[in-house]
Design an enzyme around this catalytic site. Structure first.
Site, PDB file in Angstrom:
ATOM      1  N   ASP A 199      20.005  34.778  53.419  1.00 60.11           N
ATOM      2  CA  ASP A 199      18.972  34.307  52.497  1.00 60.11           C
ATOM      3  C   ASP A 199      19.691  34.031  51.191  1.00 60.11           C
ATOM      4  OD1 ASP A 199      16.871  33.881  50.769  1.00 60.11           O
ATOM      5  OD2 ASP A 199      15.688  35.606  51.451  1.00 60.11           O
ATOM      6  N   HIS A 212      15.743  43.661  51.543  1.00 60.67           N
ATOM      7  CA  HIS A 212      16.503  43.282  50.338  1.00 60.67           C
ATOM      8  C   HIS A 212      17.949  43.746  50.430  1.00 60.67           C
ATOM      9  CE1 HIS A 212      12.472  42.967  47.970  1.00 60.67           C
ATOM     10  NE2 HIS A 212      12.718  41.905  48.701  1.00 60.67           N
ATOM     11  N   GLU A 237      13.410  30.323  56.502  1.00 56.87           N
ATOM     12  CA  GLU A 237      12.752  29.992  55.226  1.00 56.87           C
ATOM     13  C   GLU A 237      13.119  28.591  54.775  1.00 56.87           C
ATOM     14  OE1 GLU A 237      13.967  32.493  51.916  1.00 56.87           O
ATOM     15  OE2 GLU A 237      12.178  31.895  50.782  1.00 56.87           O
ATOM     16  N   TYR A 240      11.294  41.737  62.163  1.00 58.04           N
ATOM     17  CA  TYR A 240      12.339  42.744  61.952  1.00 58.04           C
ATOM     18  C   TYR A 240      12.032  43.934  62.850  1.00 58.04           C
ATOM     19  CZ  TYR A 240      12.044  39.686  57.936  1.00 58.04           C
ATOM     20  OH  TYR A 240      11.942  38.562  57.151  1.00 58.04           O
ATOM     21  N   ARG A 295      14.616  35.758  59.912  1.00 55.18           N
ATOM     22  CA  ARG A 295      13.718  35.055  58.985  1.00 55.18           C
ATOM     23  C   ARG A 295      14.161  33.600  58.938  1.00 55.18           C
ATOM     24  NH1 ARG A 295      13.933  38.294  55.252  1.00 55.18           N
ATOM     25  NH2 ARG A 295      15.423  37.491  53.736  1.00 55.18           N
ATOM     26  N   HIS A 311       5.980  31.960  48.655  1.00 56.33           N
ATOM     27  CA  HIS A 311       5.709  32.129  47.217  1.00 56.33           C
ATOM     28  C   HIS A 311       5.982  30.805  46.535  1.00 56.33           C
ATOM     29  CE1 HIS A 311      10.125  32.320  46.857  1.00 56.33           C
ATOM     30  NE2 HIS A 311      10.091  33.129  47.902  1.00 56.33           N
ATOM     31  N   ASP A 343      15.701  28.245  47.846  1.00 57.65           N
ATOM     32  CA  ASP A 343      15.540  29.570  48.488  1.00 57.65           C
ATOM     33  C   ASP A 343      15.438  29.366  50.000  1.00 57.65           C
ATOM     34  OD1 ASP A 343      14.900  32.150  49.178  1.00 57.65           O
ATOM     35  OD2 ASP A 343      12.927  32.153  48.211  1.00 57.65           O
ATOM     36  N   GLU A 401       8.278  31.189  54.925  1.00 53.95           N
ATOM     37  CA  GLU A 401       9.348  32.075  55.391  1.00 53.95           C
ATOM     38  C   GLU A 401       8.884  33.239  56.264  1.00 53.95           C
ATOM     39  OE1 GLU A 401      10.977  34.639  52.246  1.00 53.95           O
ATOM     40  OE2 GLU A 401       9.904  33.406  50.790  1.00 53.95           O
ATOM     41  N   HIS A 410       6.082  41.334  55.278  1.00 55.91           N
ATOM     42  CA  HIS A 410       5.993  40.580  54.015  1.00 55.91           C
ATOM     43  C   HIS A 410       5.097  39.372  54.208  1.00 55.91           C
ATOM     44  CE1 HIS A 410       8.821  37.458  55.439  1.00 55.91           C
ATOM     45  NE2 HIS A 410       9.594  38.433  55.880  1.00 55.91           N
ATOM     46  N   ASP A 437      32.057  44.943  25.464  1.00 57.01           N
ATOM     47  CA  ASP A 437      31.788  43.623  24.892  1.00 57.01           C
ATOM     48  C   ASP A 437      31.759  42.519  25.959  1.00 57.01           C
ATOM     49  OD1 ASP A 437      34.420  43.815  25.476  1.00 57.01           O
ATOM     50  OD2 ASP A 437      35.156  42.954  23.595  1.00 57.01           O
ATOM     51  N   HIS A 495      10.754  33.390  42.472  1.00 55.53           N
ATOM     52  CA  HIS A 495       9.331  33.703  42.680  1.00 55.53           C
ATOM     53  C   HIS A 495       8.642  33.116  41.463  1.00 55.53           C
ATOM     54  CE1 HIS A 495      10.446  37.357  45.406  1.00 55.53           C
ATOM     55  NE2 HIS A 495      10.703  36.192  45.958  1.00 55.53           N
TER      56      HIS A 495
HETATM   57  N1  GLY Z   1      15.033  35.131  48.422  1.00 57.98           N
HETATM   58  C1  GLY Z   1      13.868  35.743  47.943  1.00 57.98           C
HETATM   59  C2  GLY Z   1      12.727  35.432  48.779  1.00 57.98           C
HETATM   60  O1  GLY Z   1      12.893  34.857  49.843  1.00 57.98           O
HETATM   61  O2  GLY Z   1      11.614  35.672  48.426  1.00 57.98           O
HETATM   62 MN    MN Z   2      11.613  33.213  49.404  1.00 55.04          MN
HETATM   63 MN    MN Z   3      14.664  33.776  50.360  1.00 59.07          MN
END
Ligand code: GLY
Ligand code: MN
Ligand code: MN
Length: 438
Positions: free
Chosen positions: A256, A239, A404, A385, A402, A350, A267, A381, A346, A36, A357
């Site tokens: 991140d 991830h 961003e 890597y 990264r 976005h 983000d 971003e 990547h 629950d 996203h």
């Molecule tokens: N934190 C998710 C992205 O950067 O897309």
């Molecule tokens: Mn992002």
């Molecule tokens: Mn991010």
């Protein structure tokens, strides 16, 4: 304009675009963690965008036409449940507080909705988004079709309501931009706090706690997505979310993390040295990613197409990969062959908004990248890597970077709303030196 007025205007705008027909927009179900115990509740973003109503078990029925009606179904008042679980607006309270034309108990849904959908030419509903709602709506339509001989028709067409809502959500209003700026500032300060707190020997989750502490103490009730706190080689796992390793002297730390505030996401990613000082190789790669990010942000302006920032970042990164001995050949050849994907796999950003996203197409109807317009919000971003490999200089092995930021398209160009988070080598090293890290 009051917040409630803005939600009302959104419903009117949607009804105008529908022309005639009815829209069904349910909120998200509660999710059980075990027995629950529930996961913290998060409303559906489309539903919230049109209502501002954050209780579970609710649905908006919007009837378009000459006299549009917005009808909320929600949980009834229930003293017993309110003693255990807390306040509920109830239909009456919700109607007056949130400005709906009508409101009814959610328990009357099955009885009322088929009647309200009768003789509506179109049903606007996000078919396929939730199996339980698909089933329920199908049942309502079957009930209506069974009444065909008594002159009541079921909607002849089902249209995905998200097509209209995605376009609306893509352009942020001044009120939305204000919330997003506040979410961005809280998040930028959380990254700063992480830089100040980090010391060799700490665990990744200890730094995560610093970030979350800064979110919560400023009114954010949850991160907008699972935070990535990745030291050393863990930063090469895109991830990575276990956040349970020790941070070692000489490694970089990639964070991140973004807060959610009043439903809106920030983000931000920052990468900094655990010791407070970049090594020469780390600095080479970091400066490269930063240069790529500046080049991408430069391309964020009205009429520029969506992919221009990615193309700009990619060109800078690939030139750098060649200069540093990571890739061989000309810039054009490396881009053409896709060899750069060993280090940059990547895209560069976005849409950002209620969802991290966020809603919105990236291409137009003819399949071309869409143009940027004032009021759109996106992330920029780029990253890099480097996994160990024979043909890769050893000094770069296990470095993941990264950077961003969150960027608003303005009439004159771009506004970086996350600029309060330090990102130049100097600014990061200086801040960490002040904290006595290095
Ligand atoms: N934190 C998710 C992205 O950067 O897309
Ligand atoms: Mn992002
Ligand atoms: Mn991010």
């Amino acid at each position: 304009m009051s917040q409630i007025e803005e939600f009302r205007l959104r419903r009117q705008q949607l009804a105008r675009q529908m022309g005639r027909g009815a829209a069904l927009i349910p909120t998200a179900p509660e999710a059980i963690r075990n027995r629950d115990s529930h996961y913290p509740y998060r409303f559906d973003s489309y539903f919230y965008y049109l209502t501002g109503f954050d209780e579970p078990e609710a649905l908006l029925l919007l009837i378009a036409g000459e006299h549009p009606r917005s009808i909320l179904f929600c949980r009834d008042k229930d003293m017993e449940r309110e003693i255990w679980d807390g306040f509920r607006h109830g239909p009456q309270g919700a109607q007056s507080t949130f400005g709906f034309d009508e409101a009814y108990p959610i328990s009357q849904l099955d009885e009322m909705v088929p009647k309200l959908l009768g003789n509506q030419p179109k049903l606007y509903f996000s078919l396929g988004a939730d199996a339980a709602w698909d089933q329920r709506v199908t049942t309502w339509l079957q009930q209506l079709r069974a009444q065909g001989r008594s002159g009541i028709n079921a909607p002849a067409a089902i249209v995905d309501v998200r097509q209209l809502l995605d376009e609306m959500r893509l352009i942020k209003s001044p009120a939305e931009l204000d919330v997003m700026q506040r979410a961005a500032t809280i998040t930028a300060n959380a990254h700063k706090r992480a830089m100040l707190a980090t010391k060799p020997g700490m665990m990744e989750y200890e730094v995560e706690a610093e970030v979350l502490h800064e979110f919560y103490r400023h009114g954010s009730r949850a991160p907008a997505y699972t935070s990535i706190v990745a030291g050393g080689a863990n930063a090469c796992v895109l991830h990575y979310v276990s956040n349970a390793a020790r941070l070692n002297n000489g490694e970089l730390l990639l964070i991140d993390a973004g807060c959610e505030l009043d439903g809106y996401a920030a983000d931000i990613t920052r990468t900094f040295p655990v010791s407070g000082k970049f090594s020469a190789a780390q600095k080479d790669l970091y400066e490269l990613v930063l240069a790529a990010q500046y080049a991408a942000i430069e391309q964020v302006k009205p009429s520029q197409h969506w992919d221009a920032p990615h193309e700009a970042a990619l060109e800078v990164l690939v030139r750098g990969f060649i200069d540093l001995g990571l890739c061989q050949g000309s810039v054009e050849a490396v881009i053409e062959s896709g060899d750069y994907r060993r280090f940059y796999m990547h895209r560069t950003g976005h849409w950002l908004g209620l969802d991290v996203h966020d809603a919105g197409e990236y291409k137009d109807a003819s399949g071309d990248w869409r143009s940027l317009q004032p009021g759109m919000v996106l992330t920029v971003e780029p990253g890099c890597y480097v996994r160990p490999a024979d043909n890769v200089p050893e000094c770069f092995w296990n470095i993941g970077i990264r950077i961003e930021d969150n960027v608003v398209v303005m009439a004159h160009g771009a506004e970086v709303i996350t600029a309060a988070a330090p990102k130049t080598v100097n600014d990061i090293e200086q801040l960490m030196a002040e904290a006595g890290v290095s």
